[in-house]
Design a protein around this motif. Structure first.
Motif, PDB file in Angstrom:
ATOM      1  N   ILE A 131       2.371 104.939  -5.933  1.00  0.00           N
ATOM      2  CA  ILE A 131       2.079 104.079  -4.784  1.00  0.00           C
ATOM      3  C   ILE A 131       0.613 104.212  -4.389  1.00  0.00           C
ATOM      4  CG2 ILE A 131       2.613 103.642  -2.359  1.00  0.00           C
ATOM      5  CD1 ILE A 131       5.460 104.597  -2.919  1.00  0.00           C
ATOM      6  N   LEU A 132       0.096 105.415  -4.420  1.00  0.00           N
ATOM      7  CA  LEU A 132      -1.318 105.619  -4.097  1.00  0.00           C
ATOM      8  C   LEU A 132      -2.209 104.861  -5.073  1.00  0.00           C
ATOM      9  CD1 LEU A 132      -1.392 109.443  -3.280  1.00  0.00           C
ATOM     10  CD2 LEU A 132      -1.109 107.532  -1.699  1.00  0.00           C
ATOM     11  N   LEU A 133      -1.833 104.873  -6.342  1.00  0.00           N
ATOM     12  CA  LEU A 133      -2.633 104.181  -7.357  1.00  0.00           C
ATOM     13  C   LEU A 133      -2.586 102.670  -7.191  1.00  0.00           C
ATOM     14  CD1 LEU A 133      -1.678 106.308 -10.504  1.00  0.00           C
ATOM     15  CD2 LEU A 133      -3.845 106.352  -9.249  1.00  0.00           C
ATOM     16  N   SER A 134      -1.588 102.180  -6.465  1.00  0.00           N
ATOM     17  CA  SER A 134      -1.447 100.732  -6.292  1.00  0.00           C
ATOM     18  C   SER A 134      -2.228 100.186  -5.101  1.00  0.00           C
ATOM     19  CB  SER A 134       0.036 100.379  -6.108  1.00  0.00           C
ATOM     20  OG  SER A 134       0.497 100.751  -4.815  1.00  0.00           O
ATOM     21  N   VAL A 135      -2.807 101.067  -4.291  1.00  0.00           N
ATOM     22  CA  VAL A 135      -3.444 100.634  -3.048  1.00  0.00           C
ATOM     23  C   VAL A 135      -4.543  99.616  -3.313  1.00  0.00           C
ATOM     24  CG1 VAL A 135      -4.861 101.383  -1.110  1.00  0.00           C
ATOM     25  CG2 VAL A 135      -2.874 102.727  -1.778  1.00  0.00           C
ATOM     26  N   ARG A 136      -5.383  99.871  -4.294  1.00  0.00           N
ATOM     27  CA  ARG A 136      -6.525  98.983  -4.530  1.00  0.00           C
ATOM     28  C   ARG A 136      -6.082  97.620  -5.050  1.00  0.00           C
ATOM     29  NH1 ARG A 136     -11.599 101.827  -3.206  1.00  0.00           N
ATOM     30  NH2 ARG A 136     -10.843 103.949  -2.823  1.00  0.00           N
ATOM     31  N   GLY A 137      -4.976  97.584  -5.774  1.00  0.00           N
ATOM     32  CA  GLY A 137      -4.518  96.317  -6.324  1.00  0.00           C
ATOM     33  C   GLY A 137      -3.617  95.537  -5.387  1.00  0.00           C
ATOM     34  N   ALA A 173       1.068  99.000   0.266  1.00  0.00           N
ATOM     35  CA  ALA A 173       1.273 100.386  -0.141  1.00  0.00           C
ATOM     36  C   ALA A 173       1.848 101.201   1.014  1.00  0.00           C
ATOM     37  CB  ALA A 173      -0.050 100.994  -0.616  1.00  0.00           C
ATOM     38  N   ASN A 174       1.380 100.941   2.224  1.00  0.00           N
ATOM     39  CA  ASN A 174       1.888 101.644   3.395  1.00  0.00           C
ATOM     40  C   ASN A 174       3.359 101.313   3.627  1.00  0.00           C
ATOM     41  OD1 ASN A 174       2.180 101.459   6.707  1.00  0.00           O
ATOM     42  ND2 ASN A 174       1.039 103.257   6.013  1.00  0.00           N
ATOM     43  N   GLU A 175       3.725 100.063   3.433  1.00  0.00           N
ATOM     44  CA  GLU A 175       5.134  99.662   3.578  1.00  0.00           C
ATOM     45  C   GLU A 175       6.013 100.382   2.554  1.00  0.00           C
ATOM     46  OE1 GLU A 175       4.883  95.469   3.096  1.00  0.00           O
ATOM     47  OE2 GLU A 175       4.546  95.065   5.230  1.00  0.00           O
ATOM     48  N   ARG A 176       5.543 100.439   1.308  1.00  0.00           N
ATOM     49  CA  ARG A 176       6.332 101.076   0.247  1.00  0.00           C
ATOM     50  C   ARG A 176       6.503 102.567   0.515  1.00  0.00           C
ATOM     51  NH1 ARG A 176       3.597  99.970  -5.246  1.00  0.00           N
ATOM     52  NH2 ARG A 176       5.424 101.161  -5.975  1.00  0.00           N
ATOM     53  N   PHE A 216     -12.813 102.125   2.622  1.00  0.00           N
ATOM     54  CA  PHE A 216     -13.401 102.850   1.489  1.00  0.00           C
ATOM     55  C   PHE A 216     -12.511 103.954   0.925  1.00  0.00           C
ATOM     56  CE2 PHE A 216     -17.127 101.036   3.672  1.00  0.00           C
ATOM     57  CZ  PHE A 216     -17.693 100.345   2.605  1.00  0.00           C
ATOM     58  N   VAL A 217     -11.602 104.478   1.732  1.00  0.00           N
ATOM     59  CA  VAL A 217     -10.642 105.477   1.211  1.00  0.00           C
ATOM     60  C   VAL A 217      -9.232 105.069   1.652  1.00  0.00           C
ATOM     61  CG1 VAL A 217     -12.212 107.432   0.952  1.00  0.00           C
ATOM     62  CG2 VAL A 217     -11.181 106.987   3.195  1.00  0.00           C
ATOM     63  N   PRO A 218      -8.774 103.882   1.245  1.00  0.00           N
ATOM     64  CA  PRO A 218      -7.475 103.386   1.722  1.00  0.00           C
ATOM     65  C   PRO A 218      -6.301 104.253   1.293  1.00  0.00           C
ATOM     66  CG  PRO A 218      -8.281 102.038  -0.105  1.00  0.00           C
ATOM     67  CD  PRO A 218      -9.415 102.947   0.297  1.00  0.00           C
ATOM     68  N   GLU A 219      -6.449 104.973   0.173  1.00  0.00           N
ATOM     69  CA  GLU A 219      -5.351 105.819  -0.298  1.00  0.00           C
ATOM     70  C   GLU A 219      -4.909 106.812   0.787  1.00  0.00           C
ATOM     71  OE1 GLU A 219      -7.811 104.562  -3.849  1.00  0.00           O
ATOM     72  OE2 GLU A 219      -8.210 105.354  -1.833  1.00  0.00           O
TER      73      GLU A 219
END
Length: 291
Positions: free
Chosen positions: A95-101, A107-110, A202-205
């Motif tokens: 899920i963290l890896l999906s944040v940028r895409g 990602a927060n919902e998931r 810049f650090v959405p993860e």
């Protein structure tokens, strides 16, 4: 010198965890022992752990050893086969890896679905799916509640340092951005703007597991969810009649031992902020909002 750390940041830490002793100059910080689950008896129920003592790297959003321990503690199907915790962690990292895409909100919902114990894995008899519990909402003292400061996170070339972070079972659920109280031009709005326009961009993860963020300069407090427009960030008013912060824990603070001075901060404003922090950031309130 008046700094964010020596005034508001340390005050927030002490409100949540009880007054902390000042670090001894020239003496290396001892590693923090394993912190057992359960709400603390001081402050608002959290335990303080220095950032250097957390078993994580700056590139880690989570404190994975604590998540693994919680998975084993809260899930009998994982306790009988502890390696299964790594399978869950693999899902969470994805899920963290999906944040940028996919974007931060998705990602927060998931990840919120996982944190609400809404996901399952084939760990049952004959590979039947069983619910995976990351947080115990029935017995709150089965969870681990930690507060740390200066939580550094690095994503590629971007590196940011959150002032105060609240972690439950290794997940950074709440971020508090503290601003200096001595500059008239600086307010809670500057902290919220930093979270919304800088950190989340810049650090959405770091915000994938976020429940809400708080901004304060010791005079006013506002809180808001991921990507919430700053003008919609709201105040928090303690609901319990007569609820006040336990200032008996802060004798050292008031004497200037935990922080250097609070003389420049209006005492009534500081007390109000203390009451709001102690009410909003109790473990049971944070988890109630998450649930």
């Amino acid at each position: 010198m008046f700094t964010e750390q020596s005034t508001v940041e340390n005050y927030i830490r002490d409100i949540l965890c009880g007054a902390q002793p000042a670090p001894r100059l020239g003496i290396a910080e001892e590693p923090t022992p394993y912190l057992t689950p359960g709400r603390g008896t001081r402050g608002a129920g959290w335990q303080y752990v220095p950032p250097a003592a957390l078993p994580r790297q700056p590139t880690d959003v989570f404190v994975e050893p604590y998540i693994r321990e919680a998975l084993i503690r809260l899930n009998p199907s994982i306790a009988v086969q502890p390696d299964r915790a790594d399978e869950v962690l693999h899902k969470l990292r994805a899920i963290l890896l999906s944040v940028r895409g996919e974007g931060l909100i998705r990602a927060n919902e998931r990840l919120t679905g996982w944190l609400r114990n809404e996901q399952s894995m084939p760990f049952g008899h004959n590979h039947e799916h069983v619910t995976i519990r990351l947080i115990d909402y029935d017995d709150l003292d089965q969870n681990q509640y930690l507060v740390t400061t200066q939580y550094t996170f690095r994503a590629g070339a971007a590196e940011r340092r959150a002032d105060v972070v609240l972690l439950v079972n290794g997940f950074p659920l709440v971020i508090v951005e503290a601003k200096t109280p001595v500059r008239q031009a600086v307010s809670w709005f500057d902290g919220a703007k930093q979270v919304h326009n800088d950190y989340e961009r810049f650090v959405p993860e770091l915000f994938a597991p976020n429940v809400f963020s708080v901004a304060t300069e010791g005079k006013e407090l506002r809180y808001g969810a991921v990507r919430m427009p700053i003008e919609l960030w709201g105040p928090w008013r303690p609901e319990e009649k007569g609820e006040t912060a336990d200032f008996a824990d802060f004798a050292d603070f008031e004497e200037g031992k935990s922080v250097q001075s609070v003389s420049s901060v209006d005492a009534s404003s500081l007390k109000t902020i203390g009451e709001q922090l102690r009410s909003l950031l109790r473990p049971e309130v944070v988890l109630d909002i998450l649930a």
